[in-house]
Design an enzyme around this catalytic site. Structure first.
Site, PDB file in Angstrom:
ATOM      1  N   VAL A  63       0.834  -1.197   0.000  1.00 15.09           N
ATOM      2  CA  VAL A  63       0.000   0.000   0.000  1.00 15.09           C
ATOM      3  C   VAL A  63       0.876   1.257   0.000  1.00 15.09           C
ATOM      4  O   VAL A  63       0.615   2.216  -0.729  1.00 15.09           O
ATOM      5  CB  VAL A  63      -0.982   0.002   1.195  1.00 15.09           C
ATOM      6  CG1 VAL A  63      -1.801   1.283   1.234  1.00 15.09           C
ATOM      7  CG2 VAL A  63      -1.913  -1.200   1.127  1.00 15.09           C
ATOM      8  N   CYS A  64       1.934   1.250   0.775  1.00 17.41           N
ATOM      9  CA  CYS A  64       2.849   2.396   0.820  1.00 17.41           C
ATOM     10  C   CYS A  64       3.556   2.574  -0.519  1.00 17.41           C
ATOM     11  O   CYS A  64       3.762   3.696  -0.987  1.00 17.41           O
ATOM     12  CB  CYS A  64       3.864   2.230   1.946  1.00 17.41           C
ATOM     13  SG  CYS A  64       3.120   2.179   3.590  1.00 17.41           S
ATOM     14  N   GLN A  65       3.920   1.475  -1.142  1.00 16.69           N
ATOM     15  CA  GLN A  65       4.551   1.540  -2.458  1.00 16.69           C
ATOM     16  C   GLN A  65       3.580   2.130  -3.480  1.00 16.69           C
ATOM     17  O   GLN A  65       3.949   2.998  -4.284  1.00 16.69           O
ATOM     18  CB  GLN A  65       5.028   0.156  -2.881  1.00 16.69           C
ATOM     19  CG  GLN A  65       6.185  -0.337  -2.041  1.00 16.69           C
ATOM     20  CD  GLN A  65       6.528  -1.796  -2.275  1.00 16.69           C
ATOM     21  OE1 GLN A  65       5.864  -2.493  -3.036  1.00 16.69           O
ATOM     22  NE2 GLN A  65       7.575  -2.258  -1.604  1.00 16.69           N
TER      23      GLN A  65
END
Length: 170
Positions: A63-65
Site C-alpha cells: 500500500v505504501c509503495q
C-alpha cells in the site's frame, strides 16, 4: 508526546496517535527530517511552493509503495508543487525503492531520527513507532489547506480530494 483524538485503525485494530493534530487553516509548523543523503531538510526549505506531504508507515509494504507510485505520477504534472514523501524508514530503504521503481518526482524524507514531523503533525503511532498514513497540503503562504488521517492505515489515501485541493492552489 501527547496523545491526540484522531481515531485510526491498523488492520482493524485501534491504534493511538501521538502529537499535535494538524488542522486546516493553521500555519504549518516547520520540521526537520533527513534526506536520502542523511542531510537535515526542513519544510521551510520549500518556501514559495505548494507542498504535498504524503505520509506512510513503511516503504516495504504494498500500500505504501502504491501511494508513492501514485504521488510520483501526479507530481510529474504539477508545476510549483513539491511532493514530500515522509516515513520513518531509513533513507537508504526509501532511496533503494525509488531507484528500483524509477520514482524521481517525489522527495523522500525520513522522520526516523527525531519524529519531528510526526509529533508536530500528529501522525506518530504509539504502539509501532511508525507514522500513520495520510496527506497534508500546505499552500505557498505556509497555511495548511488539507489534512487527511486515513481512518484505516492499511488503505490508500483519497488521492482525488487531495489533488483537487492542490490544483485549486496552482
Amino acid at each position: 508526546m501527547e496523545k491526540n483524538n484522531i481515531k485510526v485503525t491498523f488492520k482493524g485494530q485501534p491504534v493511538t496517535l501521538l502529537g499535535k493534530v494538524a488542522k486546516v487553516g493553521d500555519t504549518a509548523p516547520d520540521f526537520t527530517v533527513l534526506s536520502s543523503s542523511l542531510q537535515p531538510v526542513k519544510l521551510s526549505d520549500y518556501e514559495g511552493k505548494v507542498k504535498v506531504i504524503a505520509v506512510y508507515p513503511s516503504i516495504d509494504t504494498g500500500v505504501c509503495q502504491a501511494q508513492n507510485r501514485r504521488f510520483n505520477k501526479e507530481a510529474d504534472q504539477l508545476k510549483d508543487v513539491v511532493v514530500l514523501s515522509v516515513s520513518v524508514d531509513l533513507p537508504f530503504a526509501q532511496s533503494r525503492f525509488c531507484a528500483a521503481e524509477g520514482l524521481n518526482n517525489i522527495v523522500t524524507l525520513s522522520d526516523h531520527k527525531d519524529l519531528d514531523f510526526g509529533s508536530k503533525y500528529g501522525f506518530v503511532i504509539q504502539e509501532l513507532r511508525l507514522l500513520a498514513r495520510g496527506t497534508v497540503i500546505i499552500d505557498k503562504d505556509n497555511k495548511i489547506k488539507y489534512v487527511e488521517y486515513v481512518p484505516e492505515i492499511a488503505q490508500e489515501p483519497d488521492y482525488e480530494k487531495a489533488l483537487a485541493v492542490v490544483k485549486s492552489l496552482i
